[in-house]
Design a protein around this motif. Structure first.
Motif, short mmCIF file in Angstrom:
data_model
loop_
_atom_site.label_atom_id
_atom_site.label_comp_id
_atom_site.label_asym_id
_atom_site.label_seq_id
_atom_site.Cartn_x
_atom_site.Cartn_y
_atom_site.Cartn_z
N ASN A 95 -7.14 42.58 29.03
CA ASN A 95 -8.04 42.58 30.44
C ASN A 95 -9.54 43.80 30.38
N LYS A 96 -9.14 44.06 29.69
CA LYS A 96 -10.55 44.96 29.45
C LYS A 96 -11.31 44.06 29.33
N VAL A 97 -11.71 43.25 28.66
CA VAL A 97 -12.78 42.24 27.87
C VAL A 97 -13.13 40.99 29.46
N LEU A 98 -12.55 41.16 30.18
CA LEU A 98 -12.34 39.96 31.44
C LEU A 98 -13.55 40.51 32.80
N ASP A 99 -14.33 40.32 33.28
CA ASP A 99 -14.24 40.27 34.57
C ASP A 99 -14.19 40.67 35.99
N GLU A 100 -13.53 41.55 36.96
CA GLU A 100 -12.54 41.80 37.08
C GLU A 100 -12.65 40.46 37.97
N GLU A 101 -13.62 40.26 38.63
CA GLU A 101 -13.47 38.75 39.17
C GLU A 101 -12.07 37.94 39.16
N ILE A 102 -13.08 37.81 37.75
CA ILE A 102 -12.48 36.59 37.52
C ILE A 102 -10.74 36.68 36.61
N LEU A 103 -10.52 37.72 36.49
CA LEU A 103 -9.12 38.11 36.16
C LEU A 103 -8.54 38.37 37.74
N THR A 104 -8.73 38.89 38.50
CA THR A 104 -8.63 38.36 40.41
C THR A 104 -8.05 36.76 40.09
N GLU A 179 -16.81 35.82 19.82
CA GLU A 179 -15.43 34.77 18.37
C GLU A 179 -14.97 36.30 18.62
N TYR A 180 -13.65 36.47 18.48
CA TYR A 180 -12.82 38.13 18.01
C TYR A 180 -12.08 37.32 16.77
N SER A 181 -12.15 38.45 15.80
CA SER A 181 -11.60 38.68 14.40
C SER A 181 -10.85 39.33 13.92
N ILE A 182 -9.58 39.04 13.96
CA ILE A 182 -8.36 39.72 13.88
C ILE A 182 -7.98 40.49 12.49
N LYS A 183 -9.13 39.68 11.35
CA LYS A 183 -9.02 40.66 10.60
C LYS A 183 -9.82 41.77 10.27
N ARG A 188 -17.87 39.73 18.55
CA ARG A 188 -19.51 39.29 17.16
C ARG A 188 -19.31 37.75 18.48
N LEU A 189 -20.64 38.33 18.59
CA LEU A 189 -21.78 36.89 19.55
C LEU A 189 -22.36 36.36 18.49
N ILE A 190 -22.19 35.24 19.07
CA ILE A 190 -23.02 33.68 18.31
C ILE A 190 -24.23 33.37 19.42
N VAL A 191 -25.69 33.52 18.76
CA VAL A 191 -26.77 33.18 20.19
C VAL A 191 -27.75 32.74 18.73
N PHE A 192 -28.28 31.53 19.75
CA PHE A 192 -29.78 31.23 19.13
C PHE A 192 -30.66 31.73 19.33
N ALA A 263 -10.93 33.58 14.01
CA ALA A 263 -12.27 32.89 14.79
C ALA A 263 -12.20 31.95 14.93
N TYR A 264 -12.15 30.49 13.72
CA TYR A 264 -12.35 29.34 13.93
C TYR A 264 -10.90 28.60 14.98
N ASP A 265 -11.95 27.49 15.45
CA ASP A 265 -10.88 26.66 16.38
C ASP A 265 -10.41 25.71 14.83
N LYS A 266 -8.83 25.55 14.94
CA LYS A 266 -8.50 24.63 13.87
C LYS A 266 -6.95 24.24 13.62
N ARG A 267 -6.83 23.66 13.03
CA ARG A 267 -5.05 23.06 13.50
C ARG A 267 -4.54 22.54 11.54
N TYR A 268 -3.33 22.55 11.79
CA TYR A 268 -2.29 22.61 10.92
C TYR A 268 -2.00 21.29 10.80
N TYR A 269 -0.71 20.97 9.17
CA TYR A 269 0.08 20.16 9.39
C TYR A 269 0.49 19.68 8.36
N TYR A 270 1.47 18.92 8.00
CA TYR A 270 2.12 18.48 6.43
C TYR A 270 1.89 16.72 6.39
N ASP A 271 1.63 16.93 5.04
CA ASP A 271 1.26 15.21 4.70
C ASP A 271 1.28 15.72 3.06
#
Length: 322
Positions: A95-104, A179-183, A188-192, A263-271
């Motif tokens: 809740n702390k990092v979301l705009d109040e209007e969107i949260l509502t 993006e947020y790093s748990i580590k 962090r902001l990715i900006v062009f 912070a990255y999109d990922k997927r894991y599976y067994y092969d």
């Protein structure tokens, strides 16, 4: 088979992705589309493949598919994803990092959705005390401003100071993602900016404001919305060539991977009894990812792509003085 019933057809997402990627600017030929469908085992539905490729969805210009309707297909959440979202809406930190209007609005939409108790699924521990403090109102306001800029496709003007003490004043950039790093408990902001994509700690931003159309001359806006930014937006990730890791899950390696690459999109599976992790990354993430892979030691093997594998090997050889 009902091709476009997302509740009855497991190929719905595959077809949805093709249409949305074309809408976002990616180029596909008939051969490309057929291969994607075949890789999803739709070759058994040969008639449907032909109807989809040659039907009412596309027209082909210079061999590339163009949508007949200027629209994408909105992504629909399943019941579990909606419950998962409700869980986050109820979380105090979220809740702390979301705009109040969107949260509502979210709370109103999700009011009748059964909630998941996140304490049954995970608990927070070993949070870096030197990370970002969401109780700091100034810091939270910066995140909310950046969120608004990203959601509304606006440019920003910002100033920042890096760890070396270098100051960057009144830079104009196109923000793409927070993006947020748990580590290390960092946002962090990715900006062009300055013809390249960069990643900066939001904590290092000293001031930021959203730029409106009136803030630009027509020439300024033309220069900012140039080909390089469009290429960056339309080719956001190495979707077709993720980093592929084979993991030996000893010493909590899988947990460490999800922590390092949070912070990255990922997927894991067994092969074939091997645990495989795919990481979808931007080119500017390479140095950080290589460093994190090295920290995992011999418990991880880089299968693909070759350029990342070569960089990991090069760093290992350099560390051993070879």
């Amino acid at each position: 088979m009902e091709l476009f019933n997302d509740y009855k057809n497991r190929y719905y997402r595959c077809i949805q992705n093709i249409i949305n990627e074309i809408y976002n600017g990616k180029k596909y030929t008939k051969k490309d589309i057929r291969k994607i469908l075949q890789d999803a085992y739709l070759e058994q539905e040969f008639v449907l493949v032909n109807e989809f490729v040659n039907g009412e969805f596309f027209e082909f210009e210079d061999e590339f598919a163009k949508l007949r309707i200027d629209s994408n297909i909105p992504i629909r959440l399943n019941d579990l994803e909606i419950a998962y979202l409700k869980m986050f809406v109820e979380d105090e930190e979220f809740n702390k990092v979301l705009d109040e209007e969107i949260l509502t609005k979210l709370k109103q939409k999700l009011d009748k959705i059964a909630s998941l108790n996140y304490n049954q699924y995970w608990q927070r521990e070993n949070i870096d005390k030197f990370g970002d403090n969401l109780d700091n109102l100034e810091f939270r306001n910066k995140i909310i401003i950046l969120e608004k800029a990203i959601l509304n496709n606006k440019f920003i003007k910002y100033s920042s100071k890096n760890r070396k003490g270098d100051v960057f004043e009144d830079k104009i950039g196109y923000p793409y993602k927070i993006e947020y790093s748990i580590k290390n408990n960092k946002y962090r902001l990715i900006v062009f900016c300055d013809d390249r994509a960069i990643k900066i700690n939001i904590e290092s931003i000293t001031k930021v404001e959203i730029l409106e159309d009136k803030d630009f001359s027509s020439m300024d806006k033309s220069n900012l919305q140039n080909k390089k930014i469009k290429e960056f937006i339309n080719n956001k990730k190495n979707i077709d060539k993720p980093i592929v890791l084979k993991i030996q899950d000893n010493k909590n390696t899988l947990d460490r991977c999800f922590n390092l690459f949070s912070a990255y999109d990922k997927r894991y599976y067994y092969d074939d009894n091997n645990l495989i992790l795919n990481i979808y990354y931007h080119d500017f993430d390479e140095a950080e990812i290589v460093r994190d892979i090295l920290s995992l030691g011999k418990s991880v093997i880089v299968l693909e792509p070759k350029k990342i594998r070569d960089k990991v090997v090069s760093r290992i050889l350099r560390n051993f003085g070879r």
